[in-house]
Design a protein around this motif. Structure first.
Motif, PDB file in Angstrom:
ATOM      1  N   ALA A 197       0.721  -1.344  -0.033  1.00 11.28           N
ATOM      2  CA  ALA A 197       0.020  -0.093  -0.094  1.00 11.28           C
ATOM      3  C   ALA A 197       0.901   1.159  -0.016  1.00 11.28           C
ATOM      4  CB  ALA A 197      -0.952  -0.031   1.129  1.00 11.28           C
ATOM      5  N   ASP A 198       2.171   1.045   0.616  1.00 10.98           N
ATOM      6  CA  ASP A 198       2.990   2.228   0.503  1.00 10.98           C
ATOM      7  C   ASP A 198       3.328   2.705  -0.828  1.00 10.98           C
ATOM      8  OD1 ASP A 198       2.956   2.483   3.321  1.00 10.98           O
ATOM      9  OD2 ASP A 198       4.618   1.354   3.598  1.00 10.98           O
ATOM     10  N   VAL A 251      -5.721   2.119  -2.696  1.00 12.64           N
ATOM     11  CA  VAL A 251      -5.762   0.846  -2.241  1.00 12.64           C
ATOM     12  C   VAL A 251      -7.208   0.482  -2.087  1.00 12.64           C
ATOM     13  CG1 VAL A 251      -5.430  -0.233   0.144  1.00 12.64           C
ATOM     14  CG2 VAL A 251      -4.161   1.748  -0.448  1.00 12.64           C
ATOM     15  N   GLU A 255      -6.916   4.380   8.546  1.00 19.12           N
ATOM     16  CA  GLU A 255      -5.264   4.964   8.445  1.00 19.12           C
ATOM     17  C   GLU A 255      -4.996   5.345   7.245  1.00 19.12           C
ATOM     18  OE1 GLU A 255      -3.437   1.384  10.120  1.00 19.12           O
ATOM     19  OE2 GLU A 255      -4.144   1.339  11.830  1.00 19.12           O
ATOM     20  N   HIS A 256      -5.375   4.599   6.246  1.00 16.72           N
ATOM     21  CA  HIS A 256      -5.102   4.924   4.745  1.00 16.72           C
ATOM     22  C   HIS A 256      -5.614   6.419   4.391  1.00 16.72           C
ATOM     23  CE1 HIS A 256      -3.035   1.206   3.854  1.00 16.72           C
ATOM     24  NE2 HIS A 256      -4.224   0.329   4.020  1.00 16.72           N
ATOM     25  N   ASP A 280      -3.374   8.824   6.037  1.00 16.58           N
ATOM     26  CA  ASP A 280      -2.178   9.017   5.310  1.00 16.58           C
ATOM     27  C   ASP A 280      -2.188   9.686   4.063  1.00 16.58           C
ATOM     28  OD1 ASP A 280      -0.918   7.927   7.581  1.00 16.58           O
ATOM     29  OD2 ASP A 280      -0.990   5.944   6.673  1.00 16.58           O
ATOM     30  N   LYS A 309      -4.173   8.365   1.312  1.00  9.86           N
ATOM     31  CA  LYS A 309      -4.357   7.400   0.515  1.00  9.86           C
ATOM     32  C   LYS A 309      -5.988   7.391  -0.048  1.00  9.86           C
ATOM     33  CE  LYS A 309      -0.128   5.215   0.272  1.00  9.86           C
ATOM     34  NZ  LYS A 309       0.542   5.357  -0.940  1.00  9.86           N
ATOM     35  N   VAL A 326      -8.934   5.586  -1.033  1.00  9.82           N
ATOM     36  CA  VAL A 326      -9.480   4.180  -0.829  1.00  9.82           C
ATOM     37  C   VAL A 326     -10.723   3.821  -1.457  1.00  9.82           C
ATOM     38  CG1 VAL A 326     -10.043   2.744   1.140  1.00  9.82           C
ATOM     39  CG2 VAL A 326      -8.260   4.561   1.578  1.00  9.82           C
TER      40      VAL A 326
END
Length: 561
Positions: A334-335, A340, A369-370, A373, A375, A377
């Protein structure tokens, strides 16, 4: 209930019955002038259901791309086939106006998915219809043509108690035939012979004739990839199982693509109704010049250890193939990902209910969390076929900022859901990377399309399929009717569905969407946002004269902050 809700739903019902309003051609949105899109795509859908019309059109619009389709009188309706010859002419008429085409051969050749399962259309007539693809490429050789067809499913279409009986019998027969005659499972021969006595010869022969014709067309399409007529081809395996008549057909098609050296431009994977959205995504991303990297994470069993119901490939393989077909790039971490895909899968074998609850809690924590950050999703729910997982929905409602998700799907098979989620999320991801380059009107228009589809999905996939559909089924029983062909009961059942679902749309909006802020574009390191200010309208109608699906079209206003 608000008065406008009753009025709009009544109009929607009237348009269904009079044949004046295509589900995929957004009536409410057309009341205001749309900004100039990034690109325009001609789509010949699999049929006229919303998952094949409204869904790909809205996902494209969420990416700043316009999708146009033939008028609904060309597309047919339910058991009435579309007009392939007329659709072919339409494609040629649009050639100068579009940047590329996405074409369902099931519609162009036979008149739609349901029609493709019968032998009514001859091979010669089907071939004549699809030659429009050849003419289109000759007219505009530099414009991409993406084509999809289905490898016929194991069962026939059910429209009444009699065909529902054949649905089960023919599906079982097709599996057993493969097991007995191709895999040597002779202990199952007695049941196979029993089914051959039960199924009328004419019914079985029609099924086999349709399979043979469809396979010949699919094989020909691979030749057209080789000669450059088709730029990208998806052959989607409709509802199947690990064994069955489809297995040899699929293997022969895969082998042919490899022999001709076109396996990188020919994809074969489980699915059907999601593929229009997947290929519209691929063409949109090509136009934007962005191909996001996608990582996949699971709530339960890993995709490599699981084959979903109605499919014949491990889920991880299906995900990777869908990512590529939709124009993305699969990555493992995922990084490293731009997007994601969070997949709600069933529990690992032997896990307790407490384990499952903990797994879902952790799954939602990872989603947050994603998001925290930065991201992108997307969430797809493949735990229960044809409906959302209520336990996941409850946690999403309680703990996640829902409009921040780039998609949610749970309406169909695993492949349907996952492919649809990817198509929407990939187009939205690409647009958000470039969104402010196209001006405020387009960024707002795209954001509205995105949140409208997201709200529609939550209400359809959870409230309708887990709650209202069951109540509607009881009403049909009380009326002595048939849920697969409502006939004279349609109006009463449709009214019931509208009355039950309209408040759910408003509740979802008020509780989880109203006044929320979402990203609508960026410039450099600066992100532009919009606020969801009102739910102005909603349409609800059963698109076919059956209970299996519902059409929900909300209209949310987004104001740029």
């Amino acid at each position: 209930m608000k008065k406008w809700r009753f009025v709009i739903s009544t109009v929607a019902m009237a348009t269904l019955l009079t044949g004046m309003l295509p589900f995929g051609q957004m009536n409410g949105a057309q009341a205001k002038t749309s900004p100039k899109p990034i690109a325009k795509i001609a789509l010949v859908p699999l049929d006229d259901r919303p998952v094949n019309t409204y869904f790909p059109q809205m996902t494209a619009k969420a990416g700043g791309v316009e999708t146009i389709m033939p008028d609904e009188d060309m597309l047919g309706h339910f058991t009435t086939p579309g007009d392939g010859e007329e659709i072919g002419d339409w494609l040629l008429d649009q050639a100068d106006k579009v940047d590329g085409s996405v074409i369902s051969v099931s519609m162009l050749a036979y008149g739609g998915l349901v029609a493709s399962r019968t032998a009514d259309q001859s091979y010669e007539d089907a071939l004549s219809n699809i030659k429009a693809i050849k003419r289109l490429k000759a007219k505009k050789p530099k414009k991409p043509i993406f084509v999809f067809d289905t490898i016929q499913r194991l069962a026939v279409t059910a429209t009444d108690p009699e065909t529902l009986k054949y649905y089960d019998q023919i599906r079982e027969w097709a599996i057993l035939y493969d097991e007995v005659h191709n895999l040597g499972m002779t202990e199952k021969e007695d049941r196979l012979e029993e089914l051959e006595e039960l199924i009328p010869e004419a019914v079985l022969q029609d099924y086999l004739d349709a399979r043979e014709r469809n396979h010949k067309i699919n094989s020909l399409l691979i030749d057209w990839v080789k000669d450059g007529t088709i730029d990208y081809l998806v052959l989607a395996q409709d509802d199947a199982a690990p064994h069955g008549l489809h297995r040899a057909e699929r293997e022969a098609l895969v082998e042919k693509a490899e022999d001709l050296g076109v396996e990188d431009r020919t994809a074969v994977f489980p699915g059907a109704d999601e593929v229009g959205t997947v290929l519209v995504s691929r063409l949109s991303l090509d136009q934007l010049g962005i191909h996001p990297k996608v990582a996949v994470e699971y709530s339960g069993i890993d995709g490599s250890d699981w084959t979903a119901s109605f499919e014949d490939t491990t889920f991880d393989e299906s995900v990777d193939m869908h990512i590529v077909a939709a124009g993305g790039k699969a990555v493992r971490d995922a990084d490293d990902a731009d997007l994601v895909l969070m997949v709600n899968t069933p529990s690992e074998p032997g896990e307790s209910k407490a384990d499952r609850r903990e797994a879902l809690d952790d799954f939602v924590d990872v989603i947050n969390e994603h998001l925290e950050d930065g991201k992108r999703v997307a969430v797809t729910d493949v735990t229960i076929t044809n409906k959302a997982d209520p336990d996941l929905i409850e946690r999403l409602q309680d703990d996640v900022k829902l409009p921040a998700l780039l998609s949610y799907t749970g309406w169909g098979t695993a492949g349907n859901n996952m492919g649809s989620a990817l198509g929407q999320a990939l187009q939205r991801t690409a647009f958000l990377e470039k969104g402010n380059q196209f001006g405020v009107p387009l960024t707002v228009d795209a954001a509205e399309a995105h949140v409208n589809l997201l709200l529609s999905s939550f209400v359809n996939d959870h409230n309708y399929r887990n709650e209202v559909m069951a109540d509607a089924r009881e009403l049909v029983k009380e009326l002595g009717g048939n849920e697969w062909g409502l006939g004279d009961d349609f109006e009463e059942v449709n009214d019931f569905v509208v009355e039950e679902l309209a408040p759910e749309v408003e509740d979802w909006y008020e509780n989880y969407f109203a006044d929320q802020t979402i990203d609508i574009g960026k410039r450099g390191n600066h992100t532009f946002t919009g606020k969801l200010t009102s739910l102005d309208d909603v349409e609800i109608v059963l698109p076919w004269e059956r209970l299996f699906e519902v059409f929900i079209q909300p209209e949310i206003t987004v104001e740029r902050k």
